[in-house]
Every structure is written in structure tokens, then in C-alpha cells.
Design a protein around this motif. Sequence first.
Motif, PDB file in Angstrom:
ATOM      1  N   THR A 138       0.853  -1.191   0.000  1.00 53.93           N
ATOM      2  CA  THR A 138       0.000   0.000   0.000  1.00 53.93           C
ATOM      3  C   THR A 138       0.888   1.240   0.000  1.00 53.93           C
ATOM      4  OG1 THR A 138      -0.098   0.017   2.429  1.00 53.93           O
ATOM      5  CG2 THR A 138      -1.832  -1.181   1.262  1.00 53.93           C
ATOM      6  N   MET A 139       0.295   2.385  -0.315  1.00 53.88           N
ATOM      7  CA  MET A 139       1.073   3.618  -0.390  1.00 53.88           C
ATOM      8  C   MET A 139       0.448   4.723   0.473  1.00 53.88           C
ATOM      9  SD  MET A 139       3.866   3.576  -2.138  1.00 53.88           S
ATOM     10  CE  MET A 139       4.653   2.150  -2.925  1.00 53.88           C
ATOM     11  N   PRO A 140       0.379   4.528   1.794  1.00 57.05           N
ATOM     12  CA  PRO A 140      -0.137   5.588   2.663  1.00 57.05           C
ATOM     13  C   PRO A 140       0.844   6.760   2.725  1.00 57.05           C
ATOM     14  CG  PRO A 140       0.763   3.808   3.981  1.00 57.05           C
ATOM     15  CD  PRO A 140       0.799   3.343   2.563  1.00 57.05           C
ATOM     16  N   VAL A 141       0.412   7.845   3.359  1.00 55.02           N
ATOM     17  CA  VAL A 141       1.233   9.054   3.437  1.00 55.02           C
ATOM     18  C   VAL A 141       2.585   8.776   4.083  1.00 55.02           C
ATOM     19  CG1 VAL A 141       1.381  11.359   4.463  1.00 55.02           C
ATOM     20  CG2 VAL A 141      -0.775  10.568   3.467  1.00 55.02           C
ATOM     21  N   LYS A 142       2.598   7.952   5.119  1.00 57.56           N
ATOM     22  CA  LYS A 142       3.862   7.699   5.838  1.00 57.56           C
ATOM     23  C   LYS A 142       4.893   6.996   4.944  1.00 57.56           C
ATOM     24  CE  LYS A 142       1.916   3.508   7.958  1.00 57.56           C
ATOM     25  NZ  LYS A 142       1.560   2.843   9.233  1.00 57.56           N
ATOM     26  N   ILE A 143       4.430   6.187   3.993  1.00 56.62           N
ATOM     27  CA  ILE A 143       5.359   5.539   3.065  1.00 56.62           C
ATOM     28  C   ILE A 143       5.945   6.574   2.110  1.00 56.62           C
ATOM     29  CG2 ILE A 143       5.523   3.958   1.099  1.00 56.62           C
ATOM     30  CD1 ILE A 143       5.602   2.531   3.737  1.00 56.62           C
ATOM     31  N   ARG A 144       5.116   7.475   1.636  1.00 51.29           N
ATOM     32  CA  ARG A 144       5.613   8.512   0.726  1.00 51.29           C
ATOM     33  C   ARG A 144       6.567   9.463   1.456  1.00 51.29           C
ATOM     34  NH1 ARG A 144       3.533   8.045  -4.067  1.00 51.29           N
ATOM     35  NH2 ARG A 144       1.596   6.874  -4.350  1.00 51.29           N
ATOM     36  N   ASP A 145       6.320   9.716   2.732  1.00 49.70           N
ATOM     37  CA  ASP A 145       7.261  10.528   3.522  1.00 49.70           C
ATOM     38  C   ASP A 145       8.609   9.826   3.639  1.00 49.70           C
ATOM     39  OD1 ASP A 145       5.392  12.499   3.869  1.00 49.70           O
ATOM     40  OD2 ASP A 145       4.750  11.805   5.864  1.00 49.70           O
ATOM     41  N   LEU A 146       8.567   8.518   3.905  1.00 48.38           N
ATOM     42  CA  LEU A 146       9.804   7.737   3.993  1.00 48.38           C
ATOM     43  C   LEU A 146      10.534   7.757   2.654  1.00 48.38           C
ATOM     44  CD1 LEU A 146      11.612   5.709   5.599  1.00 48.38           C
ATOM     45  CD2 LEU A 146      10.157   3.884   4.680  1.00 48.38           C
ATOM     46  N   ALA A 147       9.789   7.610   1.569  1.00 47.72           N
ATOM     47  CA  ALA A 147      10.392   7.590   0.235  1.00 47.72           C
ATOM     48  C   ALA A 147      11.095   8.908  -0.064  1.00 47.72           C
ATOM     49  CB  ALA A 147       9.326   7.302  -0.820  1.00 47.72           C
ATOM     50  N   ARG A 148      10.473  10.030   0.320  1.00 45.37           N
ATOM     51  CA  ARG A 148      11.082  11.331   0.063  1.00 45.37           C
ATOM     52  C   ARG A 148      12.413  11.494   0.784  1.00 45.37           C
ATOM     53  NH1 ARG A 148       5.650  13.282  -0.340  1.00 45.37           N
ATOM     54  NH2 ARG A 148       5.481  13.443   1.931  1.00 45.37           N
ATOM     55  N   LYS A 149      12.554  10.850   1.937  1.00 43.61           N
ATOM     56  CA  LYS A 149      13.777  10.990   2.724  1.00 43.61           C
ATOM     57  C   LYS A 149      14.900  10.065   2.235  1.00 43.61           C
ATOM     58  CE  LYS A 149      11.398  12.450   6.935  1.00 43.61           C
ATOM     59  NZ  LYS A 149      11.053  12.134   8.336  1.00 43.61           N
ATOM     60  N   ILE A 150      14.535   8.991   1.565  1.00 40.77           N
ATOM     61  CA  ILE A 150      15.527   7.973   1.209  1.00 40.77           C
ATOM     62  C   ILE A 150      15.799   7.914  -0.289  1.00 40.77           C
ATOM     63  CG2 ILE A 150      16.009   5.488   1.222  1.00 40.77           C
ATOM     64  CD1 ILE A 150      14.535   5.278   3.851  1.00 40.77           C
ATOM     65  N   LEU A 151      14.766   8.071  -1.110  1.00 39.45           N
ATOM     66  CA  LEU A 151      14.896   7.895  -2.558  1.00 39.45           C
ATOM     67  C   LEU A 151      15.230   9.206  -3.265  1.00 39.45           C
ATOM     68  CD1 LEU A 151      13.355   5.337  -1.583  1.00 39.45           C
ATOM     69  CD2 LEU A 151      12.116   5.369  -3.740  1.00 39.45           C
ATOM     70  N   THR A 152      15.862   9.073  -4.424  1.00 42.70           N
ATOM     71  CA  THR A 152      16.213  10.228  -5.249  1.00 42.70           C
ATOM     72  C   THR A 152      15.523  10.123  -6.607  1.00 42.70           C
ATOM     73  OG1 THR A 152      18.386  10.369  -4.177  1.00 42.70           O
ATOM     74  CG2 THR A 152      18.114  11.511  -6.291  1.00 42.70           C
ATOM     75  N   ASP A 153      14.612  11.059  -6.878  1.00 43.15           N
ATOM     76  CA  ASP A 153      13.905  11.112  -8.160  1.00 43.15           C
ATOM     77  C   ASP A 153      13.444   9.722  -8.604  1.00 43.15           C
ATOM     78  OD1 ASP A 153      12.838  12.162 -10.492  1.00 43.15           O
ATOM     79  OD2 ASP A 153      14.723  11.999 -11.593  1.00 43.15           O
ATOM     80  N   PRO A 154      12.625   9.043  -7.785  1.00 42.85           N
ATOM     81  CA  PRO A 154      12.275   7.652  -8.100  1.00 42.85           C
ATOM     82  C   PRO A 154      11.242   7.512  -9.206  1.00 42.85           C
ATOM     83  CG  PRO A 154      11.077   8.369  -6.157  1.00 42.85           C
ATOM     84  CD  PRO A 154      12.002   9.503  -6.530  1.00 42.85           C
TER      85      PRO A 154
END
Length: 428
Positions: free
Chosen positions: A188-204
Motif C-alpha cells: 500500500t502507499m499511505p502518506v507515511k510511506i511517501r514521507d519515507l520515500a522522500r527521505k531515502i529515494l532520489t527522483d524515483p
Amino acid sequence: MNFKEFGLNESLIEGIEATGYENATPVQEQVIPLILSGKDIIASAQTGTGKTAAFLLPIINKLIEARSEDQVNALVIVPTRELAVQIAQNLEGLSYFTSISSIAVYGGGDGSSFSTEKQALSRGADIVICTPGRMIAHLNMGYVQLKGLQFLVLDEADRMLDMGFYDDIMKIVSFLPAKRQNLLFSATMPVKIRDLARKILTDPAEINIAISKPPARIVQKAFVIYENQKIPLVKSLLTSTNFKSILIFCSKKHNVKQLTMELKRSRFNVKEIHSDLEQQDREQVLLDFKSRRLQILVATDILSRGIDIDNIDLVINYDVPNDGEDYIHRIGRTARAETDGVAYTFISEKEQNKFATIEELLGKPVEKESIPEKFGPTPAYNPRSRSRQGSGGGGARRGGGGGRPGGGGRHFSGNNNNSRRRGPHGTP
């Protein structure tokens, strides 16, 4: 899409073929090229869609081409030790003919397993699959070699956050080099996952794969049996029913050939289809089956996708499919064009965990049928306890370099279920 079309290393293709796979699932078709090109990934994909192989195959391929010696080159973080074991087993099969080393790192073992993990992490292992708490225990001691890390994978990220691992994940990330490729998979893609992605991933790149559901008109049933009961049960079902068009799927060409031979001996109207046949022979077999001149067709998954044949009355999964997508595509060959259909699945002891995962994807259990008493006793359906039995510690090991399954590649030994070489197996 055939795996050879990705341009993967020949030794990796050999491992893929040894596990019985030929064609990529939708998530693999989308994700593998992106990872090979160096992109960060955020993917919505459930267990059973083939996502494990979707990240393992390109990582293995890139590490074959370039990896740091005496370093951890790829880190896969997962929420549970059961998943760590599962991924490690898949990795072992896929990388068997390569020199890639790997280790599963998770809690619950004894002091010996921790020592084995320490040895591998300090000397370097190409791919490490770990649970957060256990990895932090090693990181706090200062010997884990991460300077050359190229890949970070967060698998089932939503589940890890639900279990309270956010701080642990961020702490692990703080030990990693800034320049790396990041891959995040979540059902699933809840808000908390997208927050984590913004902190770890680069232009995914973002990928969304939703597993399909089988048509409601399909009657699904399963038989929990021993492996040696499969052929007698097939014969019994074919004799006691009057289905006019029957498609039987096997996961391996060997099983297709053996079952077809046994059915021919019993004078059933049957032929086989698999990748060993010439194209013109395949087309003729399909024509005979479509026109109802041929009653029974035994096939590998080469026919599970894209076959345009209506009015198939019965699909039998002689072997449990490797993942949920394969199951949906196989049984979806029946109940087409608004007709009814029946799908039977045979579940041997070693296939129970695989089928339990498929049932989870379906959202409900498949009805289990009894077999006639003349076939003797059958095993109990108890997949979760079997999974727990296989959750010992993990030792680092390298592929066999082309040796036969069961042969010895270099590995770190320990009293655990991953410290001994096994032949290629598992779901990509």
C-alpha cells in the motif's frame, strides 16, 4: 516477455531456467529495466506478484558486472525473519551458477548464528537480507563493511512501518554511503510511506501493480496430497468426470513429459506443449486442442498468458504455481466468454507455503477436497507451522559457479538452514 530479453548475464539466465521460470510477471517487466538503468524505484506490489525476483535479478546482474570486494554490496531490509528466509532461498536458486555471496541476518538464533553473521558482515557479503533490529545490533559493534554499498532495498515497507521500525530504518540508512540505488516496495502507499520515500529515494520512478482476481464463475478446489499421489489422482479425476476440454499445468517440463507419458499409457487423448517443441508443432497441438480433437493438454506456463481458447471446462494445477499472478493466469484459462469453469490445484507438502500465499492474495481460502480412501492417507494442510520450522539463522554463501545442485560453493558455515548448499528452487 522472456527473461532472456532483459539482456541478463548468461550465468544468471542459467539460474532462472533451473528454477523453472520462462516469462516475466508484469511487475518484473516494468521494474527490471528501470533497476538495470540505475533508477530509484517506489513500487506498489503485493507478495505473490513476482516482486522478489523483480529486484533480485537486476541486482545480481549488476553485481556480477561490478562489485566491491570485502564489502556488503546490497542490503535488503525486511520486516520478519520468515520473509528474510524466503528471499534468501529465492536468491540462492537464482544466483546458483554465479559467484554472488549472500546471507540472511535476523534474530531468534543462538550465539553461533550471530557469530556466523558477524564473520560474513565483517568480511563482506554481496547481498545481505536482514531484519532491522538484528542489523542494528551488528552495526552498533562497528564491524559491518558498508562503504561500498550499491543497493538498498526496503521490502514490505508499509508492514515495517506498521511494526514500528521507522526509527530503526532511518538509523540503518545513516550508516550507508550517500551514493547508492534505492528500491522501495510496499503493498500500500499511505502518506507515511511517501514521507519515507522522500527521505531515502532520489527522483524515483513509481510503479503500481495490482494483482488481478480470478473470474467469479470459476469453481476453485484444492487437494492436499503427497507428491506420489498426483499422477494417480489425475487419472482418477479424468476417469470419474466428463469434462470435454481439460488443460493441465505443470511448473517443470520434466513433469509435463512424465505426466503426458503416464496418461498416454492409460489411453487418454492427451498431448503436451512446452518450449522444447518446435513452433509449428506447438501450433498444431493448439489447433487440435482448440478444435476439440484433443481432449487433454498438458503444458508449462508457456500457455498461462495470452492463450485465446474459449470453452476450457477444467484447469488442473498439477504443481502449485510459483506466484499469485501465475495462479490467476492459469485458472483464468477456464470460465471465459461468460461460461462456467472448474480449477483444481494439487498441493504437495513442500508446496503448502506457496499455496497459502496465493490464498492470502485471493482474500479467502480455497476449498480443500478429500481424495478416495484407496489412495491412502494424505498430509495435513498446515503451511504456517512448516514456515516457522524453516526459520533458523543464515550463513553467507556463494553460487556454485556452474556445479551441480548440491555441489559446494564457498560459504560461511553455521548451524542454520542456509549454511548448506541446496539446488536451485523458490519463486522469483
